[in-house]
Write a protein that holds these residues in place. Structure first.
Motif, PDB file in Angstrom:
ATOM      1  N   PRO A 195      -1.019 -10.316 -15.612  1.00  0.00           N
ATOM      2  CA  PRO A 195      -1.986 -10.887 -14.680  1.00  0.00           C
ATOM      3  C   PRO A 195      -3.312 -10.137 -14.743  1.00  0.00           C
ATOM      4  N   ASP A 196      -4.333 -10.720 -14.147  1.00  0.00           N
ATOM      5  CA  ASP A 196      -5.592 -10.002 -13.908  1.00  0.00           C
ATOM      6  C   ASP A 196      -6.051 -10.329 -12.490  1.00  0.00           C
ATOM      7  N   SER A 197      -7.109  -9.672 -12.056  1.00  0.00           N
ATOM      8  CA  SER A 197      -7.526  -9.785 -10.661  1.00  0.00           C
ATOM      9  C   SER A 197      -7.876 -11.215 -10.258  1.00  0.00           C
ATOM     10  N   THR A 198      -8.280 -12.044 -11.200  1.00  0.00           N
ATOM     11  CA  THR A 198      -8.616 -13.429 -10.846  1.00  0.00           C
ATOM     12  C   THR A 198      -7.369 -14.251 -10.512  1.00  0.00           C
ATOM     13  N   GLY A 249       6.070  -5.624 -10.222  1.00  0.00           N
ATOM     14  CA  GLY A 249       6.891  -4.444 -10.409  1.00  0.00           C
ATOM     15  C   GLY A 249       6.046  -3.237 -10.739  1.00  0.00           C
ATOM     16  N   HIS A 250       6.700  -2.094 -10.787  1.00  0.00           N
ATOM     17  CA  HIS A 250       6.031  -0.855 -11.179  1.00  0.00           C
ATOM     18  C   HIS A 250       7.088   0.148 -11.637  1.00  0.00           C
ATOM     19  N   MET A 251       6.663   1.062 -12.459  1.00  0.00           N
ATOM     20  CA  MET A 251       7.536   2.169 -12.820  1.00  0.00           C
ATOM     21  C   MET A 251       7.554   3.125 -11.630  1.00  0.00           C
ATOM     22  N   ILE A 252       8.736   3.557 -11.238  1.00  0.00           N
ATOM     23  CA  ILE A 252       8.850   4.483 -10.110  1.00  0.00           C
ATOM     24  C   ILE A 252       8.360   5.848 -10.578  1.00  0.00           C
ATOM     25  N   PRO A 253       7.398   6.438  -9.869  1.00  0.00           N
ATOM     26  CA  PRO A 253       6.868   7.735 -10.292  1.00  0.00           C
ATOM     27  C   PRO A 253       7.977   8.784 -10.447  1.00  0.00           C
ATOM     28  N   ASN A 258      -1.857  -8.779  -3.440  1.00  0.00           N
ATOM     29  CA  ASN A 258      -1.553  -9.434  -4.708  1.00  0.00           C
ATOM     30  C   ASN A 258      -2.670  -9.250  -5.721  1.00  0.00           C
ATOM     31  N   LEU A 259      -3.897  -9.218  -5.283  1.00  0.00           N
ATOM     32  CA  LEU A 259      -5.033  -8.970  -6.179  1.00  0.00           C
ATOM     33  C   LEU A 259      -4.933  -7.561  -6.765  1.00  0.00           C
ATOM     34  N   VAL A 260      -4.640  -6.576  -5.930  1.00  0.00           N
ATOM     35  CA  VAL A 260      -4.511  -5.192  -6.403  1.00  0.00           C
ATOM     36  C   VAL A 260      -3.313  -5.057  -7.343  1.00  0.00           C
ATOM     37  N   GLN A 261      -2.194  -5.694  -7.014  1.00  0.00           N
ATOM     38  CA  GLN A 261      -1.037  -5.656  -7.911  1.00  0.00           C
ATOM     39  C   GLN A 261      -1.430  -6.201  -9.285  1.00  0.00           C
ATOM     40  N   ALA A 262      -2.101  -7.341  -9.284  1.00  0.00           N
ATOM     41  CA  ALA A 262      -2.475  -7.994 -10.543  1.00  0.00           C
ATOM     42  C   ALA A 262      -3.425  -7.137 -11.364  1.00  0.00           C
ATOM     43  N   GLU A 263      -4.295  -6.398 -10.709  1.00  0.00           N
ATOM     44  CA  GLU A 263      -5.266  -5.576 -11.431  1.00  0.00           C
ATOM     45  C   GLU A 263      -4.708  -4.201 -11.798  1.00  0.00           C
ATOM     46  N   HIS A 264      -4.119  -3.513 -10.837  1.00  0.00           N
ATOM     47  CA  HIS A 264      -3.693  -2.126 -11.064  1.00  0.00           C
ATOM     48  C   HIS A 264      -2.337  -2.001 -11.757  1.00  0.00           C
ATOM     49  N   PHE A 265      -1.477  -3.007 -11.611  1.00  0.00           N
ATOM     50  CA  PHE A 265      -0.128  -2.938 -12.157  1.00  0.00           C
ATOM     51  C   PHE A 265       0.127  -4.050 -13.176  1.00  0.00           C
ATOM     52  N   ALA A 266      -0.904  -4.494 -13.835  1.00  0.00           N
ATOM     53  CA  ALA A 266      -0.794  -5.610 -14.783  1.00  0.00           C
ATOM     54  C   ALA A 266       0.269  -5.350 -15.851  1.00  0.00           C
ATOM     55  N   ASP A 267       0.405  -4.112 -16.291  1.00  0.00           N
ATOM     56  CA  ASP A 267       1.366  -3.802 -17.351  1.00  0.00           C
ATOM     57  C   ASP A 267       2.814  -3.986 -16.919  1.00  0.00           C
ATOM     58  N   THR A 268       3.063  -3.960 -15.603  1.00  0.00           N
ATOM     59  CA  THR A 268       4.433  -4.093 -15.103  1.00  0.00           C
ATOM     60  C   THR A 268       4.586  -5.310 -14.187  1.00  0.00           C
ATOM     61  N   CYS A 269       3.698  -6.283 -14.351  1.00  0.00           N
ATOM     62  CA  CYS A 269       3.787  -7.549 -13.633  1.00  0.00           C
ATOM     63  C   CYS A 269       3.677  -8.688 -14.641  1.00  0.00           C
ATOM     64  N   VAL A 270       4.190  -9.846 -14.276  1.00  0.00           N
ATOM     65  CA  VAL A 270       4.169 -11.013 -15.156  1.00  0.00           C
ATOM     66  C   VAL A 270       3.682 -12.227 -14.376  1.00  0.00           C
ATOM     67  N   ASP A 279       6.054  -2.539 -23.642  1.00  0.00           N
ATOM     68  CA  ASP A 279       5.902  -1.111 -23.923  1.00  0.00           C
ATOM     69  C   ASP A 279       5.836  -0.290 -22.636  1.00  0.00           C
ATOM     70  N   ALA A 280       5.181  -0.809 -21.609  1.00  0.00           N
ATOM     71  CA  ALA A 280       5.021  -0.072 -20.353  1.00  0.00           C
ATOM     72  C   ALA A 280       6.362   0.210 -19.680  1.00  0.00           C
ATOM     73  N   CYS A 281       7.395  -0.540 -20.050  1.00  0.00           N
ATOM     74  CA  CYS A 281       8.723  -0.376 -19.446  1.00  0.00           C
ATOM     75  C   CYS A 281       9.733   0.240 -20.404  1.00  0.00           C
ATOM     76  N   ALA A 282       9.262   0.669 -21.562  1.00  0.00           N
ATOM     77  CA  ALA A 282      10.160   1.178 -22.608  1.00  0.00           C
ATOM     78  C   ALA A 282      10.959   2.395 -22.159  1.00  0.00           C
ATOM     79  N   GLU A 283      10.426   3.199 -21.273  1.00  0.00           N
ATOM     80  CA  GLU A 283      11.120   4.410 -20.819  1.00  0.00           C
ATOM     81  C   GLU A 283      12.119   4.141 -19.704  1.00  0.00           C
ATOM     82  N   ALA A 284      12.172   2.913 -19.212  1.00  0.00           N
ATOM     83  CA  ALA A 284      13.080   2.592 -18.103  1.00  0.00           C
ATOM     84  C   ALA A 284      14.520   2.519 -18.598  1.00  0.00           C
ATOM     85  N   SER A 285      15.386   3.303 -17.974  1.00  0.00           N
ATOM     86  CA  SER A 285      16.809   3.224 -18.280  1.00  0.00           C
ATOM     87  C   SER A 285      17.535   2.383 -17.235  1.00  0.00           C
ATOM     88  N   GLN A 286      16.805   2.037 -16.185  1.00  0.00           N
ATOM     89  CA  GLN A 286      17.379   1.173 -15.168  1.00  0.00           C
ATOM     90  C   GLN A 286      16.299   0.354 -14.499  1.00  0.00           C
TER      91      GLN A 286
END
Length: 184
Positions: A21-24, A73-77, A47-59, A110-117
Motif C-alpha cells: 500500500p501507499d498513503s493514498t 501487519g508488522h514485525m514485532i520488535p 490506516n493512512l499511517v499503516q499504509a505509509e509506515h508499514f507498507a513492507d508488511t501490509c498488503v 523479504d521484509a518477513c523473511a526473518e519471521a519464524s512465526q
C-alpha cells in the motif's frame, strides 16, 4: 445490453493485483475495514499511517482499480515474529480465497523473511478468522496454537471480548542452491 451479454460480462475473469500500500490508499482501506464487520474500525489516519509506515508488511488487493482486500501487519520488535493486525476482504471479492492469498503473499516478502512465526489475535466467536488462519497453518505446514491474551476484564475494561493470541509456526526457507550442491 442483451441479457446474454450481461451473463458473459459477469463471467469474465477479474484482474486481481496484490501490492504494497501507499498513503493514498488510506481512505479506501478505511472504507473497506468499515464494511467488514466484525473488524474493529480504526481511524482513517491510522490506516493512512499503516499504509505509509508499514507498507513492507501490509498488503492491498485491487480488483479493477478498487481496493477489495487489506492485510495490516508488522514485525514485532526484537522478535522473529510477524504480527497480523487485520485481514479485510470486500464482499465483492469473497469466495476467491483472497484472505489466504494475501497472507501467503505477505509471508513471502523479504521484509518477513526473518519471521519464524506469525501471530494474530482473534475473538472466540470470529469463525471466519479462525477458518482463515487454520487454513494458512495447513498451507504452510505450520502448527497453530492459541491462548487467551488480551482479556475482556483485564485489558478491555469489560468492553470487548477476550482476544486469543494465535501463533502459527512458519517453515524455514530452504536454500535451493545448498540442496542442489548436496545432491551433486
Amino acid at each position: 445490453m442483451p441479457k446474454d451479454m450481461a451473463d458473459i460480462t459477469a463471467l469474465r475473469p477479474r484482474t486481481l493485483t496484490l501490492r504494497k500500500p501507499d498513503s493514498t490508499d488510506g481512505a479506501a482501506i478505511w472504507d473497506l475495514v468499515r464494511a467488514c464487520k466484525p473488524l474493529d474500525e480504526n481511524s482513517m489516519y491510522c490506516n493512512l499511517v499503516q499504509a505509509e509506515h508499514f507498507a513492507d508488511t501490509c498488503v492491498v488487493a485491487e480488483m479493477e482499480g478498487e481496493v477489495v482486500g487489506w492485510v495490516s501487519g508488522h514485525m514485532i520488535p526484537n522478535e522473529d515474529a510477524l504480527f497480523v493486525w487485520q485481514v479485510a476482504v470486500s464482499p465483492r471479492a469473497r469466495g476467491l480465497g483472497l484472505g489466504l492469498r494475501m497472507l501467503e503473499h505477505l509471508i513471502g516478502r523479504d521484509a518477513c523473511a526473518e519471521a519464524s512465526q506469525l501471530n494474530t489475535t482473534i475473538t472466540r466467536d470470529n469463525e471466519a478468522s479462525w477458518a482463515l488462519f487454520r487454513s494458512l497453518a495447513r498451507e504452510v505446514g505450520g502448527d497453530l496454537t492459541d491462548a487467551a491474551h488480551y482479556r475482556r476484564d483485564e485489558h478491555f475494561d469489560g468492553r470487548h471480548a477476550t482476544e486469543h493470541m494465535v501463533t502459527i509456526t512458519l517453515p524455514e526457507e530452504v536454500d535451493d542452491t545448498a540442496e542442489r550442491a548436496g545432491a551433486a
